[in-house]
Structure formats: structure tokens, C-alpha cells
Motif scaffolding. Structure first.
Motif, short mmCIF file in Angstrom:
data_model
loop_
_atom_site.label_atom_id
_atom_site.label_comp_id
_atom_site.label_asym_id
_atom_site.label_seq_id
_atom_site.Cartn_x
_atom_site.Cartn_y
_atom_site.Cartn_z
N ARG A 73 -19.91 11.74 30.05
CA ARG A 73 -19.88 12.20 29.09
C ARG A 73 -20.82 12.78 28.39
O ARG A 73 -21.90 11.86 27.83
N ILE A 74 -20.58 13.79 27.84
CA ILE A 74 -21.86 14.55 27.02
C ILE A 74 -21.12 15.69 26.58
O ILE A 74 -20.15 16.34 26.94
N MET A 75 -21.78 15.39 24.87
CA MET A 75 -20.45 15.98 24.23
C MET A 75 -22.50 16.47 23.44
O MET A 75 -22.81 16.23 22.68
N THR A 76 -22.29 18.31 23.14
CA THR A 76 -23.87 18.08 22.92
C THR A 76 -23.16 19.92 22.42
O THR A 76 -22.03 20.30 22.20
N VAL A 77 -24.00 20.84 21.59
CA VAL A 77 -23.24 21.81 20.89
C VAL A 77 -24.68 22.90 21.85
O VAL A 77 -25.53 22.61 22.08
N VAL A 78 -24.31 24.23 22.21
CA VAL A 78 -24.99 25.32 22.77
C VAL A 78 -24.43 26.74 22.73
O VAL A 78 -22.85 27.05 22.08
N ASP A 79 -25.37 27.66 21.97
CA ASP A 79 -25.29 28.30 20.99
C ASP A 79 -24.93 28.19 19.39
O ASP A 79 -23.64 29.17 19.18
N GLY A 80 -24.55 26.86 19.32
CA GLY A 80 -23.54 26.56 17.96
C GLY A 80 -22.05 26.79 18.11
O GLY A 80 -21.41 26.35 17.08
N ARG A 81 -21.27 26.85 19.19
CA ARG A 81 -20.30 25.87 19.75
C ARG A 81 -20.50 24.66 20.60
O ARG A 81 -20.78 24.13 21.18
N PRO A 82 -19.52 23.87 20.13
CA PRO A 82 -19.07 22.56 21.26
C PRO A 82 -19.18 22.71 22.42
O PRO A 82 -17.71 23.48 22.62
N SER A 107 -20.38 12.79 36.22
CA SER A 107 -20.00 12.23 38.35
C SER A 107 -21.32 12.27 38.26
O SER A 107 -22.08 12.81 38.72
N THR A 108 -21.84 10.55 38.98
CA THR A 108 -23.27 10.58 39.89
C THR A 108 -22.52 9.47 41.26
O THR A 108 -21.01 9.07 41.14
N LEU A 109 -23.12 10.36 42.06
CA LEU A 109 -23.08 9.76 43.73
C LEU A 109 -24.63 9.23 44.30
O LEU A 109 -24.95 10.64 44.80
N PRO A 110 -24.62 8.16 44.50
CA PRO A 110 -25.68 7.49 45.18
C PRO A 110 -25.54 8.11 46.84
O PRO A 110 -24.68 8.34 47.63
N THR A 111 -26.78 9.10 47.21
CA THR A 111 -26.75 9.74 48.27
C THR A 111 -28.26 9.29 49.02
O THR A 111 -29.01 8.23 48.62
N GLN A 112 -28.43 10.16 50.44
CA GLN A 112 -29.97 8.61 51.00
C GLN A 112 -30.79 9.78 50.62
O GLN A 112 -31.89 9.19 50.76
N TYR A 113 -30.81 10.77 49.98
CA TYR A 113 -32.81 11.12 49.37
C TYR A 113 -32.19 11.24 47.40
O TYR A 113 -33.35 11.60 46.81
N GLY A 114 -31.33 10.59 47.09
CA GLY A 114 -31.16 10.32 45.34
C GLY A 114 -29.87 9.95 45.03
O GLY A 114 -29.20 10.42 46.08
N GLU A 115 -29.46 10.84 43.27
CA GLU A 115 -28.43 10.57 43.38
C GLU A 115 -27.51 11.90 43.14
O GLU A 115 -28.42 13.05 42.62
N SER A 116 -26.43 12.47 43.43
CA SER A 116 -25.84 13.61 43.13
C SER A 116 -25.28 13.52 42.20
O SER A 116 -24.44 12.59 41.78
N VAL A 117 -25.49 15.22 41.10
CA VAL A 117 -24.99 14.39 39.88
C VAL A 117 -23.55 15.53 39.59
O VAL A 117 -24.28 17.36 40.74
N VAL A 118 -22.72 15.69 39.42
CA VAL A 118 -21.78 17.40 39.01
C VAL A 118 -21.12 16.60 37.73
O VAL A 118 -20.81 16.13 36.73
N LEU A 119 -21.29 18.02 36.60
CA LEU A 119 -20.45 18.54 35.19
C LEU A 119 -19.53 19.04 35.32
O LEU A 119 -20.13 20.25 35.96
N ARG A 120 -19.34 19.14 34.76
CA ARG A 120 -17.49 19.06 35.12
C ARG A 120 -17.42 19.87 33.26
O ARG A 120 -17.82 18.76 31.98
N VAL A 121 -17.67 21.66 33.36
CA VAL A 121 -17.48 22.25 32.12
C VAL A 121 -16.04 21.51 31.01
O VAL A 121 -15.71 22.64 31.86
N LEU A 122 -15.90 20.88 30.71
CA LEU A 122 -14.67 21.05 29.30
C LEU A 122 -14.67 22.12 28.46
O LEU A 122 -15.18 21.86 27.18
N ASP A 123 -14.10 23.30 28.61
CA ASP A 123 -14.57 24.93 27.37
C ASP A 123 -13.37 24.72 25.97
O ASP A 123 -12.06 24.64 27.22
N ARG A 124 -13.51 23.97 24.81
CA ARG A 124 -12.69 23.85 24.17
C ARG A 124 -11.81 25.42 23.94
O ARG A 124 -10.96 25.04 23.34
#
Length: 556
Positions: A250-259, A265-282
Motif C-alpha cells: 500500500r502507498i499513502m502519499t500526497v498529490v497536489d496537497g491532498r492525501p 499488487s505485483t505479479l511475476p511474469t516472463q520479463y519482470g514483475e507486472s505491477v498494478v496500483l488501485r487508486v483509492l480516491d478518498r
């Protein structure tokens, strides 16, 4: 500019006490409000300009009002467009002591280092209102991006294909850090729901999902995929040395002053790890049932149902259909001081004040079933179960309902009637389903036509036939589509709204459920009793000019 950095500065200057500091950080993280706005609301400053003057005094810089500022062409050329947007920097003047630059985040010393390193000049920071600086950047450099390769070149990325580097060092290098920050920032600005990092043999794709559709951004060099993915893993507290098994973080960050929260989620694939970030809009947590755009009859039904003392209410639909948003809006409605609310979620997506939320952890044996059994000993009034996945969870939810608790949950079924047969197929006794189930809401999210380029058009007979309509059926009804413009990125769509199908469990349906009637029979009976199907609700939105025929055909 993070709430923590601002609060630390004000604490050191004696303008805040510890209690105010704690309240400010909490409010900034949980309300999504800009920290500067909160400072004015709290009465720490009378006006936003007072705050920026304090920042200028803190870093020993001049305070400017850039409302009517117009840069000269030679000064504008001192910072390349990609770097200006990447660092949130705008050049003011070139003086003997260096390049005077206004920053959107003047309290971040790393930005000055990046600019010095990338431009080879001494940088003198000046302070102005963040929105003024951002407006100048957007006006003079545009709001798009240069090619990612240009940005890396400007920031001094020197690693080449095949060159061995320390992965952790590379992941924490300034160019990689700024690049990943840029990707996340751009995704938030585009209101993306997911960000995909996908390594292939000869390319490294980065795609955003906006309003349910995937869009690709300019790809970075493929040899930087490991560094970029490692940076994301560092941010989400994952083990960057482990690349053989899937990981969650999980990433908790601040963008343009809002949290902003992101589930990673990472998934090992043939050429490296596939990464998907689900943006949770507050902002979706702050949605109320009134703001979900439901028809009045549906809003009234859900409002009445969630205030019942017991029973089960289920929301169904595929992943990304907005089920969680609907349930959170319902929880917000019943989250009162006189009610005890418990939720079991996998994972907990949003923190809601006043509700006890339990993250499911199957690795240690904390399943939905086990959490629910514990809930019944915690004296709750209402319970939310993230998903009814198995017969154990369903049976305990029914037990909770029978013992005087209201249970809210989700199921993955295509329509509302399918939820009933799904529960019976799991192994729940039909008479128990009939006795406890109050209602099932099926929903989908459809893209809405962009209001800036909305035009009328006449569909042909083939398209109408797919909807089950003829020319005589539509009479003088109007149809619309989006022609594509800058506002909607030439897609013709901007934003999304829900379409709904409500199965109200009444006595005739309870009788059919007890007889183990198939889905088709239940659905037909519900339609006879007045149920509006997803397709019919989609047609209503077409006739209202909200969405297109293609969207309704795609999702119903």
C-alpha cells in the motif's frame, strides 16, 4: 507539499501547539482538504498569503504575487517543459546570483537539488501561492508531458541497456523517484482508477484506467523497468529482492496537497514483475447516497432498507462496478453515535471515522467466517462483509441476520436475481435465504457523454436491433454521442454514472425462493412485479442524453 512538512515548520516557529498539529495532520489525511485551507479554517492564518509569506521567511526567500506575472521568452527557455512540470518549477528571472525559480513545493529541498543537477545552474527559490505557480506552468508549458526519455535525459539518467547497477540505489535515485512521482501525479490528475506497469521483452508499458477504459502513456526505456518497478515496491514497503512470488502493499502519499491511497499488487511474469496500483480516491468515501445519482425510488428503498433492524442487503456486479462506493455511502448514512458498526474487508480500502474495520488475513487464519463469528460477540448493530465467498461466510451472515443484525455485503453475479441462486448453490438452505434476504442491487458503471462535445445523432437499424428496439419504438426520442475534444482526451466521454437493477424480495418471490426456482423464473417474476432491469435503466440514461448506446450494449 505534505501536511507533515508544513506542520513541522509551524511547530518549530511556535505557531502551533502539539494538539493543533495532530488535528491538522489528521484532518488533512482524512478529509482530503488542502493543508493551507485548513490553516485558514483553524484561524492560524487570516489569509493564504500570510501562510506563503511565512514559508518565504522560513526558507529565506522573497515572497511574490504572480497573479499578473508574464515571463520573458529567454527566461522561459531556461527550464525545459518536462522538467518544469516534473519539479513543479517556474523560472522568474535570470540574475547574477542564479536562476530565480518559484516552486509548487518550496519546503522540499530535493527539488532544488534536482534542478541544480539537471540545469547546471545555481537555483534561487522564491515563494508564491502554489495555484499561481501551477497556473503559470500549465499556461506556458502546457499540461501534457514531453517524451519520458526527454525527462530522463534532463534529470541525468545515465544507465544504459545491459549496464549493471545496484537496483536499490537506482530505485532511490532522484530521476527515478521524480519519474514515478510524475506518473502517479498525472494519474491522479486524470482521475485514473488504476495504474499498470507492464514489462515486455522489447518495451515497458505504463497504462492508466480512466472511466473504465485503458490509455497508454509515452513508454520509458525498457531497461529502466526494473528500477521503476523497484521504486514502486520501495514506496509500498515490499521486499524488492523477492521477485518470484506475488506481493501486496500500500502507498499513502500526497498529490497536489491532498492525501491519496493506492493498493499495490505485483505479479511475476516472463520479463519482470507486472505491477498494478488501485487508486483509492478518498472523495468517494465522502459520497452520500444522495450524490450517487440514483433514481428517487431506488434511493428511498435503500434508505429504508439500511435502517431496518435486521436482514441482508446485497450489492452485486463485476469488479470495478462501484459496489464498494455504494456500500460505503450506505454505511455513512447509518454511521450514527447510537449504532455500533463493524466491517470485514479484504483489504480495508478506506478508513471511516466511527466504524470498526477489520482487514481479512487468510495467511494467519483470519477469514471472513472467523471474523464474522467474532463480530457476533462484539454487540454490533450493523455489519458489512466485504464479500460472501463461501458457504461458511453466507451461513454466519444469515445467522447474524436472524439474531437481529443488519448485514450488508457484495456478491459477484451478473444480475440481481443471480445472487439468490448463487447463495443456494453455495449450500445455504432456500428457506433461510427467503427469510433473511431483504433486497439485491445489481449495478454497473457507464461512461457519460462529454458535455463539451456532445452532439445528437441518429442510430441505424442494426444498432437499434441490438437494443431490442425498432424505429417505431423510439418515436421522437433523441440520441447523443461525443465527437471527441480536448476536455475528454478525444474519447467522447467524461466521468461515469451508475445504472441499477433492484430486486425487492417480497412475498411472491420468497415463495419461489423456497421452491428453489431457477434464476430465469425469479427474474421474470420480479419484472412482472415491476423490477426495472439494467438494460431498461441504461435505456433511460440514453434517452436522458447521459450515455451512449455503445456503453449500454457493452455493460448490459
Amino acid at each position: 507539499m505534505t501536511a507533515d512538512s508544513v506542520v513541522d515548520m509551524l511547530l518549530q516557529r511556535g505557531l502551533l501547539d502539539e494538539g493543533q498539529a495532530s488535528d491538522l495532520v489528521h484532518d488533512a489525511k482524512h478529509t482530503g482538504k488542502d493543508i493551507v485551507e485548513l490553516l485558514v479554517e483553524y484561524g492560524i492564518f487570516n489569509h493564504v498569503d500570510e501562510f506563503w509569506a511565512t514559508v518565504a521567511e522560513e526558507i529565506g526567500a522573497e515572497h511574490y504575487d504572480l497573479d499578473t506575472f508574464e515571463p520573458t521568452p529567454d527566461v522561459l527557455q531556461t527550464i525545459p517543459a518536462g522538467m518544469a512540470r516534473l519539479c513543479g518549477a517556474f523560472p522568474i528571472q535570470l540574475a547574477p546570483d542564479g536562476l530565480h525559480v518559484a516552486l509548487t513545493d518550496p519546503l522540499n529541498p530535493q527539488l532544488l537539488e534536482d534542478l541544480r543537477f539537471g540545469l547546471g545552474k545555481n537555483i534561487v527559490p522564491v515563494v508564491a501561492r502554489r495555484e499561481q505557480v501551477q497556473k503559470l506552468i500549465d499556461k506556458n508549458y502546457g499540461s501534457g508531458t514531453d517524451s519520458i526519455q526527454d525527462i530522463f535525459n534532463q534529470l541525468g539518467v545515465t544507465s544504459k541497456p545491459g549496464e549493471k547497477t545496484n537496483l536499490e540505489q537506482e530505485a532511490n535515485s532522484a530521476p527515478i523517484v521524480r519519474f514515478v512521482d510524475l506518473v502517479l501525479e498525472q494519474a491522479i490528475k486524470e482521475k485514473a482508477s488504476d495504474i499498470h506497469f507492464e514489462p515486455f521483452e522489447h518495451e515497458f508499458k505504463i497504462r492508466y484506467r480512466v472511466d473504465g477504459a485503458l490509455y497508454e502513456m509515452a513508454p520509458p526505456p525498457v531497461h529502466l523497468s526494473a528500477s521503476v518497478i523497484s521504486r514502486v515496491k520501495v514506496m509500498s514497503n515490499m521486499n524488492i529482492a523477492e521477485r518470484r512470488v506475488p506481493q501486496d502493499g500500500r502507498i499513502m502519499t500526497v498529490v497536489d496537497g491532498r492525501p491519496v491511497d493506492m493498493r499495490v499488487s505485483t505479479l511475476p511474469t516472463q520479463y519482470g514483475e507486472s505491477v498494478v496500483l488501485r487508486v483509492l480516491d478518498r472523495s468517494s468515501v465522502n459520497l452520500s447516497l444522495e450524490n450517487l445519482g440514483m433514481p428517487d425510488f431506488l434511493f428511498n428503498y435503500i434508505h429504508d432498507t439500511i435502517h431496518k433492524p435486521n436482514g441482508i442487503f446485497i450489492v452485486t456486479g463485476p469488479t470495478g462496478a462501484g459496489k464498494t462506493t455504494t456500500l460505503y455511502a450506505a454505511l455513512k448514512e447509518i454511521n450514527t453515535i447510537d449504532a455500533k458498526l463493524l466491517t470485514a474487508e479484504d483489504p480495508v480500502e478506506y478508513d471511516i471515522e466511527g466504524i470498526m474495520q477489520v482487514p481479512i488475513n487468510e495467511a494467519v487464519g483470519l477469514t471472513f467466517g472467523r471474523a464474522l463469528r467474532a463480530f457476533l460477540r462484539q454487540d454490533p448493530d450493523r455489519i458489512m462483509v466485504g464479500e460472501m465467498r463461501d458457504v461458511e461466510t453466507a451461513q454466519i451472515a444469515i445467522q447474524a441476520s436472524l439474531t437481529g443484525h443488519l448485514v450488508l455485503s457484495t456478491l459477484h453475479t451478473n444480475d440481481a436475481a443471480g445472487a439468490v441462486t448463487r447463495l443456494i448453490d453455495m449450500g445455504v438452505e432456500p428457506f433461510l435465504v427467503a427469510a433473511t434476504l431483504e433486497g439485491v442491487l445489481a449495478q454497473r458503471l457507464l461512461r457519460t457523454i462529454c458535455k463539451s462535445c456532445k452532439i445528437p445523432y441518429q442510430p441505424n437499424a442494426i444498432v437499434l436491433n441490438q437494443l431490442g428496439l425498432s424505429q417505431s419504438d423510439i418515436g421522437n426520442k433523441h440520441f447523443y454521442t461525443g465527437s471527441g475534444c480536448q476536455t475528454c482526451g478525444n474519447s467522447g466521454y467524461k466521468g461515469r454514472k451508475g445504472i441499477y437493477e433492484l430486486l425487492d424480495i417480497n412475498d411472491p418471490l420468497r415463495e419461489l425462493i423456497t421452491q428453489k426456482a431457477p434464476t430465469l423464473v425469479l427474474r421474470q417474476k420480479a419484472i412482472e412485479l415491476g423490477m426495472q432491469t439494467l438494460r431498461e435503466d441504461g435505456l433511460r440514461n440514453i434517452y436522458d442524453g447521459e450515455t451512449s448506446i455503445e456503453e449500454v450494449l457493452k455493460y448490459t
